[in-house]
Design an enzyme around this catalytic site. Structure first.
Site, short mmCIF file in Angstrom:
data_model
loop_
_atom_site.label_atom_id
_atom_site.label_comp_id
_atom_site.label_asym_id
_atom_site.label_seq_id
_atom_site.Cartn_x
_atom_site.Cartn_y
_atom_site.Cartn_z
N HIS A 96 32.29 -23.31 8.44
CA HIS A 96 32.50 -25.15 8.56
C HIS A 96 32.27 -25.54 10.22
CE1 HIS A 96 31.93 -29.80 8.91
NE2 HIS A 96 31.12 -29.73 7.62
N GLU A 166 23.50 -26.08 6.63
CA GLU A 166 23.76 -27.58 7.54
C GLU A 166 23.75 -27.27 9.31
OE1 GLU A 166 26.93 -30.29 6.32
OE2 GLU A 166 28.08 -28.84 7.35
P1 PGA Z 1 27.47 -35.43 6.52
O1 PGA Z 1 28.75 -34.14 6.60
O2 PGA Z 1 27.79 -36.20 4.69
O3 PGA Z 1 28.79 -36.74 7.03
O4 PGA Z 1 26.98 -35.25 7.37
C1 PGA Z 1 28.38 -33.18 5.85
C2 PGA Z 1 29.45 -32.01 6.46
O5 PGA Z 1 30.29 -32.16 7.64
O6 PGA Z 1 29.73 -31.10 5.69
#
Ligand code: PGA
Length: 253
Positions: A96, A166
């Site tokens: 992450h 992401e």
């Molecule tokens: P968010 O976070 O949905 O608040 O953008 C996603 C994440 O960081 O896993």
């Protein structure tokens, strides 16, 4: 394939009682929803409390937000894949951007991914660019993917790896964030599938789920669904039971 929804609670909620309230509300709200695989990833400390609440619920599983990069030994404060597995955790988030920002290198992420998979966990590998720009995107994605899976057995990757695209600029808690648009998510998914095909072959490209994460909410989830994504990693919106239940419902439609 069932759609996958992972709730990343991060360092929330603040107390054990708030954790229980949230877990109960989510469990109740999604109980009739089929064809979805939901995983709740609370802070380590609250994993056992959540486990009790979701016990015997077929569509909700238990996940963790982190795992250590060694299998066992004298590592004060750390938690191993085997330990997580032994208390019923089935999945862990690796790579992450918030952990990368805390200093996790590509080498560490590779070791964590290996420990998670060899320890019998499913692993959710987060990949994404820092800045909102298409320039160099395919290179960034490829480098993060290659470095993370380097040297790991193909059979483990095929059966236990989940990838989340992401983009860091889209994470809701980052300043100036905004959700990505479904077309870009679609195109990036294609890039990832192409890389998977190249490194691991045809089966990997069709079998390894690719999710999207970054400001997913109850309003934009349907749009993202159209980008052919296999599911979502949800941060902030997963802390609000009402919103999260709607996300799951709309994703299941
Ligand atoms: P968010 O976070 O949905 O608040 O953008 C996603 C994440 O960081 O896993």
């Amino acid at each position: 394939m069932k759609k996958i929804i992972i709730a990343n609670w991060k360092m929330n909620p603040r107390t054990a009682s708030e954790v229980k309230m949230l877990a109960r509300a989510v469990t109740e709200g999604v109980k009739k929803i089929k064809n979805m695989e939901i995983t709740l990833c609370p802070p380590f400390l609250f994993v056992s409390a959540v486990k009790k609440i979701i016990a015997n619920k077929k569509n909700i599983k238990l996940g963790a937000q982190n795992v250590f990069s060694e299998k066992a030994g004298a590592f004060t404060g750390e938690i191993s894949a085997t330990q997580l597995k032994s208390i019923g955790v089935g999945l862990v988030i690796v790579g992450h951007s918030e952990r990368r920002a805390l200093g996790e290198s590509k080498e560490i992420i590779n070791k964590k991914l290996r420990c998670a998979l060899e320890g019998g966990l499913n692993a959710v590998l987060c990949i994404g660019e820092k800045e909102k720009s298409k320039e160099g995107l395919s290179g960034i994605i490829r480098e993060e993917l290659y470095s993370a899976i380097k040297g790991i057995k193909k059979s483990l990757l095929l059966n236990k790896l989940i990838i989340v695209y992401e983009p860091i600029w889209a994470i809701s808690t980052n300043p100036g964030s905004e959700p990505d648009d479904p077309q870009n998510v679609y195109e990036t998914t294609i890039l990832l599938k192409r890389d998977l095909l190249k490194i691991l072959g045809r089966r990997a490209a069709s079998q390894i789920p690719i999710l999207y994460g970054g400001s997913v909410n109850e309003k934009n989830v349907v749009g993202f669904k159209k980008s052919g994504i296999d599911g979502f990693l949800v941060g902030s919106a997963s802390l609000n039971a009402g919103k999260f239940i709607k996300i799951v419902k709309f994703a299941a439609l």
